[in-house]
Design a protein around this motif. Structure first.
Motif, PDB file in Angstrom:
ATOM      1  N   ARG A 943       0.824  -1.199   0.000  1.00  0.00           N
ATOM      2  CA  ARG A 943       0.000   0.000   0.000  1.00  0.00           C
ATOM      3  C   ARG A 943       0.869   1.265   0.000  1.00  0.00           C
ATOM      4  O   ARG A 943       1.657   1.488   0.914  1.00  0.00           O
ATOM      5  CB  ARG A 943      -0.907   0.004   1.224  1.00  0.00           C
ATOM      6  CG  ARG A 943      -2.019   1.061   1.189  1.00  0.00           C
ATOM      7  CD  ARG A 943      -2.777   1.074   2.506  1.00  0.00           C
ATOM      8  NE  ARG A 943      -3.320  -0.231   2.823  1.00  0.00           N
ATOM      9  CZ  ARG A 943      -4.506  -0.664   2.414  1.00  0.00           C
ATOM     10  NH1 ARG A 943      -5.248   0.102   1.642  1.00  0.00           N
ATOM     11  NH2 ARG A 943      -4.937  -1.863   2.762  1.00  0.00           N
ATOM     12  N   GLN A 944       0.734   2.075  -1.049  1.00  0.00           N
ATOM     13  CA  GLN A 944       1.447   3.353  -1.134  1.00  0.00           C
ATOM     14  C   GLN A 944       0.462   4.469  -0.770  1.00  0.00           C
ATOM     15  O   GLN A 944      -0.588   4.611  -1.396  1.00  0.00           O
ATOM     16  CB  GLN A 944       1.974   3.578  -2.541  1.00  0.00           C
ATOM     17  CG  GLN A 944       2.713   4.899  -2.724  1.00  0.00           C
ATOM     18  CD  GLN A 944       4.088   4.846  -2.071  1.00  0.00           C
ATOM     19  OE1 GLN A 944       4.746   3.818  -2.079  1.00  0.00           O
ATOM     20  NE2 GLN A 944       4.511   5.948  -1.499  1.00  0.00           N
ATOM     21  N   VAL A 945       0.799   5.238   0.241  1.00  0.00           N
ATOM     22  CA  VAL A 945      -0.101   6.292   0.726  1.00  0.00           C
ATOM     23  C   VAL A 945       0.446   7.649   0.299  1.00  0.00           C
ATOM     24  O   VAL A 945       1.513   8.071   0.769  1.00  0.00           O
ATOM     25  CB  VAL A 945      -0.244   6.247   2.263  1.00  0.00           C
ATOM     26  CG1 VAL A 945      -1.222   7.327   2.729  1.00  0.00           C
ATOM     27  CG2 VAL A 945      -0.710   4.869   2.710  1.00  0.00           C
ATOM     28  N   PRO A 946      -0.250   8.357  -0.586  1.00  0.00           N
ATOM     29  CA  PRO A 946       0.221   9.693  -0.990  1.00  0.00           C
ATOM     30  C   PRO A 946       0.171  10.662   0.178  1.00  0.00           C
ATOM     31  O   PRO A 946      -0.563  10.478   1.154  1.00  0.00           O
ATOM     32  CB  PRO A 946      -0.773  10.102  -2.087  1.00  0.00           C
ATOM     33  CG  PRO A 946      -1.485   8.863  -2.468  1.00  0.00           C
ATOM     34  CD  PRO A 946      -1.474   7.975  -1.283  1.00  0.00           C
ATOM     35  N   LEU A 947       0.941  11.710   0.051  1.00  0.00           N
ATOM     36  CA  LEU A 947       0.960  12.748   1.083  1.00  0.00           C
ATOM     37  C   LEU A 947      -0.019  13.846   0.705  1.00  0.00           C
ATOM     38  O   LEU A 947      -0.107  14.258  -0.450  1.00  0.00           O
ATOM     39  CB  LEU A 947       2.368  13.316   1.215  1.00  0.00           C
ATOM     40  CG  LEU A 947       2.568  14.377   2.310  1.00  0.00           C
ATOM     41  CD1 LEU A 947       3.922  14.210   2.943  1.00  0.00           C
ATOM     42  CD2 LEU A 947       2.449  15.791   1.742  1.00  0.00           C
TER      43      LEU A 947
END
Length: 961
Positions: A943-947
């Motif tokens: 899971r890649q969580v954007p800022l």
């Protein structure tokens, strides 16, 4: 040596970090009110006194006497003169070798007016006479009375065998009553008259006046009389006890007993320590606490003047009532542990009540669990709801992710509870820890009745002992390696699994990490009950959620004769807001990174001793000839630390710097700036910094700007780089950069015309996107963008964090022979902030699709996310960012990088979740955050969580197609 004057030493010069929530964070020991009942003053263990509006509960002033480490500075006693012109503050207030001191403040401006010095012990109660001409003082083993006009001693009596916690004048001011833990009440016939006391004898030193020995009588209601109070007519005395629920009524003539009441005789283990009369003398009020099973409950009771009939029982949201004072119209002010301050009406209904904003870690110490390396902790805490019901909650904090979540930590966190044993729990009650079989150490622990926590460390073998405000480490069998003063009672302690750190939960509402070799604090965390939180290091570096950085700051002593100053953490943001540094504080390289940061930026404890920040005053805000433009004039006053840049913020956006650093400026300089806010209601915030980047207290100016003619325009600067032509090592991970920038420009141009007038659009691709090329393009936008316009900056390519927290975007002509060269060739945080501050549009959106290649990232910090967050926080602009890892950018989605693919989808209409026909910044951020996580989890099981840092932005970006 004859003729030499020995000056008392100054209080501690080093800044002292304090929690500041506009409410006390420690037990409220005393409450005082003026004669008219307009103001309420409280004194607390948190080393402040506070002035409140008695009717509304609004905080008016915070009084800051000099303070030091440990107990030094705790406020045990307060008094306000009947005419509300002076507040006396004292307690464990000993900052000079000459003895303990009383501080006299002006309550209107919190200025310290005078000190009374040379008292032999801590001050436990203060009381002005009804005419305001005398100040009585109760101390450890004695009392004093001062004549206010010259501050001469009018009375001194040290013939006490224990502490006196109460002094009270009768309505005439000519008799004084004291209560002491030696069991005696003492009644002094003072015979004091204004103007009769000589200023001094011939040698220049004040002398006590001659007073007859007091009438002395043993109290009968308990062993330890705590408070004794004259009735309003001066005929009766009421006494409350520290070890009893009895209330004793005495004749004020000869201290003979009139009546002994026990309003709580059937309630079990209880005490009614505090006692006071209503102003009309028709009622008595008593306050204290009782224990129900193992829980301490506060209680206030009301009785008739004869103390025979109980008519009121009230339980504030607190733990123990510490003081009571009557107010007009039958109202009653109270202060309590917890801390709590409030006012009741004549029927016992709450008028207002204010509570300390700290989590309560008392209770079961085993609820503090710690991971092997100390970076994840789980902690239990108690809170009280509006009905006084106690709620037990659990939360966990992950330092590396800078994340706080309610509930228990996931099993994969592998947290360890303290190693408890039945033996210690039986012996110590609230103690926890490993098997305790050291006979030489055991008596030392059992002799101390303060709150205590024990735990046995695993590497190396030893014992951690927390009691009251001290944390100790003992080697087995009986060697104390170190002991350190901690800023609150220790309620729980637990070592990390590797034995490097001891994590403690403290009575000041903080959780702190101490390294176990020498007992040095390395990290602290404060969690507000509303779940805002801030973490910091002793060197001053910190990270905070929005709105939380104002919750801590530094008390600065200004010498023995001056009130302390307070500098909030957000005044140090420019230098010390360092998310990545906090996230890596407990990593193996944490000590090195801190040392490097101190070398670059300085330790806050040294920076703040070099002078206060300037003070800013608004001179004028006048409309200019051009509609919507204004001339702003401010006066900048040097307070010892020099004058640096003056900054203006418009609705939290950094918009202008009115003075460049290094330009000379004297105290009282006038700084003028021309500002052009967009249409609508705004707030301009003005601050000045000293050359060390310590900012002044901001001043806020509201401004209503009339609408300008014409339709707002949409401007876009899009930069996309795939070809790093000077260094092939930089080409990895940016396959879609140029293509993404082109697609973004097409999307804005196609849809923007439906909502905005045409604006300036520039697209820089590959070899156009050199450092000079980007800087030149930025300069062209500075004059093109007007206040009512919308500006969008899109950057796709490489980005990295230098020194952990400075974001840098890498232009196409950069190369990577070493990190320093790459940094110099890149567009750093300072340049980007300067560009954004020159853009007049407050409606600005920055989108960063940049990745940090492993080829030039050396693992010294997690990189971009913390750095971009710092950029967003300091610039005040809304920022959406990918901060992606290599494989995310390489694989991509739909011919684009994953982040930009989600952006294009959202801008294409699907982000319009409220269906109003426009895609707003918040909607776009929500969609991109969800979509990127869904794609990356589906394609790569990660899971890649954007800022997203929006800084309150809510404007439409594009219309729906």
């Amino acid at each position: 040596m004859a003729g030499c004057v020995v000056l008392p030493p100054d209080p501690k010069r080093e800044p002292i970090l304090r929690i500041e929530t506009r409410m006390h964070t420690g037990t409220i020991r005393r409450v005082a009110v003026d004669a008219a009942g307009r103001y309420l003053v409280t004194g607390s263990d948190d080393k402040t006194a506070r002035v409140w509006d008695a009717a509304s509960g609004k905080l008016l002033q915070t009084l800051r006497p000099p303070m030091g480490d440990g107990d030094e500075g705790k406020v045990f006693a307060v008094a306000i003169s009947p005419d509300d012109s002076m507040v006396a503050v004292a307690g464990w207030t000993k900052t000079a070798e000459a003895g303990y001191e009383i501080y006299l403040f002006d309550p209107t401006n919190a200025r310290l007016l005078k000190r009374l010095v040379g008292l032999p012990g801590p001050i436990l109660d203060l009381e002005f006479s009804p005419d305001g001409h005398y100040l009585a003082v109760a101390m450890a083993k004695g009392i004093r009375v001062y004549y206010r006009e010259y501050w001469n001693l009018a009375l001194s009596d040290d013939d006490y065998c224990d502490s006196s916690f109460s002094v009270d004048f009768d309505p005439t001011g000519r008799r004084l009553l004291s209560a002491s833990r030696d069991g005696y009440l003492r009644l002094y016939e003072l015979g004091l008259e204004v103007g009769r006391l000589p200023r001094s004898d011939s040698d220049g030193y004040p002398r006590p006046s001659s007073v007859e020995p007091p009438l002395k009588r043993k109290a009968l209601g308990g062993y330890f009389p705590y408070v004794a109070s004259f009735s309003p007519n001066g005929e009766t005395i009421a006494v409350g006890f520290d070890d009893s629920t009895k209330i004793e009524l005495l004749s004020a003539k000869d201290l003979s007993e009139l009546y002994l009441s026990d309003p709580l005789e059937n309630i079990g283990k209880a005490k009614l320590t505090n006692i006071t009369w209503s102003l009309d003398g028709k009622s008595l009020y008593a306050g204290g606490a009782y224990i129900d099973k193992t829980t301490l409950h506060p209680i206030i009771v009301g009785l008739d003047a004869a103390a025979k009939n109980l008519f009121l029982r009230y339980q504030p949201l607190s733990y123990q009532i510490m003081d009571l004072k009557p107010l007009p119209e039958g109202h009653l002010a109270f202060g309590a542990d917890g801390p709590t301050v409030g006012v009741l009406d004549s029927q016992g209904h709450r008028v207002w009540e204010s509570h300390g904003s700290i989590l309560d870690y008392r209770g079961n110490p085993a609820r503090l669990r710690v991971s092997g390396d100390g970076t994840i902790i789980e902690f239990g805490f108690d809170t009280l709801d509006a009905n006084g019901n106690n709620h037990r909650d659990t939360a966990y904090f992950d330092l590396t992710r800078l994340a706080l979540q309610l509930g228990e930590a996931p099993p994969q966190a592998r947290l360890n509870a303290p190693n408890t044993t039945r033996e210690l729990q039986q012996n110590q009650g609230v103690a926890i820890g490993g098997k305790f079989d050291n006979p030489s150490l055991k008596p030392r622990i059992e002799a101390d009745n303060m709150p205590m926590s024990l735990t046995k460390e695993t590497v190396p073998t030893g014992l951690l002992l927390g009691k009251d405000s001290r944390l100790s480490y003992y080697d087995v069998p009986d060697r104390q390696r170190w002991e350190t003063v901690v800023p609150g009672a220790v309620f729980a302690v637990n070592p990390s699994g590797d034995g490097r750190y001891a994590v403690v939960a403290l009575g000041d509402g903080t959780l702190r990490w101490y390294e176990t070799r020498h007992g040095k604090e390395v990290l602290a965390l404060y969690v507000h009950p509303d779940k805002r939180w801030v973490a910091w290091t002793p060197e001053g570096f910190y990270y905070a959620l929005p709105g939380a950085e104002s919750l801590i700051g530094y008390h600065l002593n200004q010498g023995v004769d001056h009130e302390g100053k307070f500098v909030k953490a957000n005044q140090l943001k420019e230098r010390y807001y360092q998310p990545n540094l906090i996230a890596r504080r407990l990593s193996p390289e944490g000590d090195r990174l801190i040392a490097e940061a101190v070398g670059r930026l300085g330790d806050v404890r040294q920076v703040l001793t070099r002078g206060l920040p300037p003070k800013v005053e608004l001179v004028s805000l006048d409309a200019a000839e051009t509609p919507g433009d204004y001339w702003l004039k401010v006066r900048v006053i040097d307070q010892g630390g020099g004058i640096g840049p003056v900054s203006l913020q418009l609705d939290d956006n950094e918009v202008i710097q009115a003075r460049d650093p290094g330009i000379p400026g004297g105290s009282g300089d006038i700084v003028t700036a021309r500002i052009s806010p967009p249409s609508g209601q705004h707030t301009i915030v003005i601050t000045a910094r000293n050359p060390l980047d310590v900012a002044s207290d901001p001043i806020s100016v509201p401004l209503q700007v009339q609408p300008r003619s014409g339709q707002p325009r949409l401007h876009l600067l899009a930069v996309g780089i795939r070809d790093y032509y000077n260094d092939a090592t930089l080409a990895r991970g940016v396959r879609f950069g140029a293509k993404d920038a082109q697609a973004m420009a097409r999307q804005f141009q196609a849809q923007g015309a439906k909502l905005y007038a045409p604006g300036k659009v520039e697209v820089l691709l590959d070899r156009q996107a050199t450092r000079d090329g980007i800087v030149a393009a930025m300069a062209r936008f500075k004059d093109a963008v007007t206040p009512d316009d919308v500006f969008v900056l899109y950057l796709a390519g490489h980005g990295f964090a230098f020194n952990g927290d400075d974001y840098h975007f890498v232009p196409a002509d950069a190369s990577f022979p070493d990190r320093d060269t790459l940094r110099r060739q890149s567009l750093g945080e300072a340049l980007l902030r300067s560009f954004l501050s020159a853009i007049k549009a407050s409606k600005t959106l920055v989108m960063l699709d940049s990745c940090a290649s492993a080829a030039f990232f050396d693992g010294r910090g997690p990189g971009q996310k913390g750095a971009i967050e710092r950029l967003a926080t300091l610039s005040g602009r809304a920022i959406l960012a990918a901060a992606a890892e290599d494989k995310m950018a390489l694989e991509g989605e739909g011919g684009h990088g994953v982040f930009t693919y989600a952006l294009l989808e959202g801008l294409g209409g699907v982000a319009d979740r409220d269906g109003n026909g426009t895609i707003e910044v918040g909607e776009l951020a929500d969609y991109v955050q969800d979509r990127v996580q869904e794609i990356t989890l589906r394609k790569w099981s990660e899971r890649q969580v954007p800022l997203r840092e929006l800084n309150g932005a809510s404007f439409p970006v594009l219309p729906r197609p």
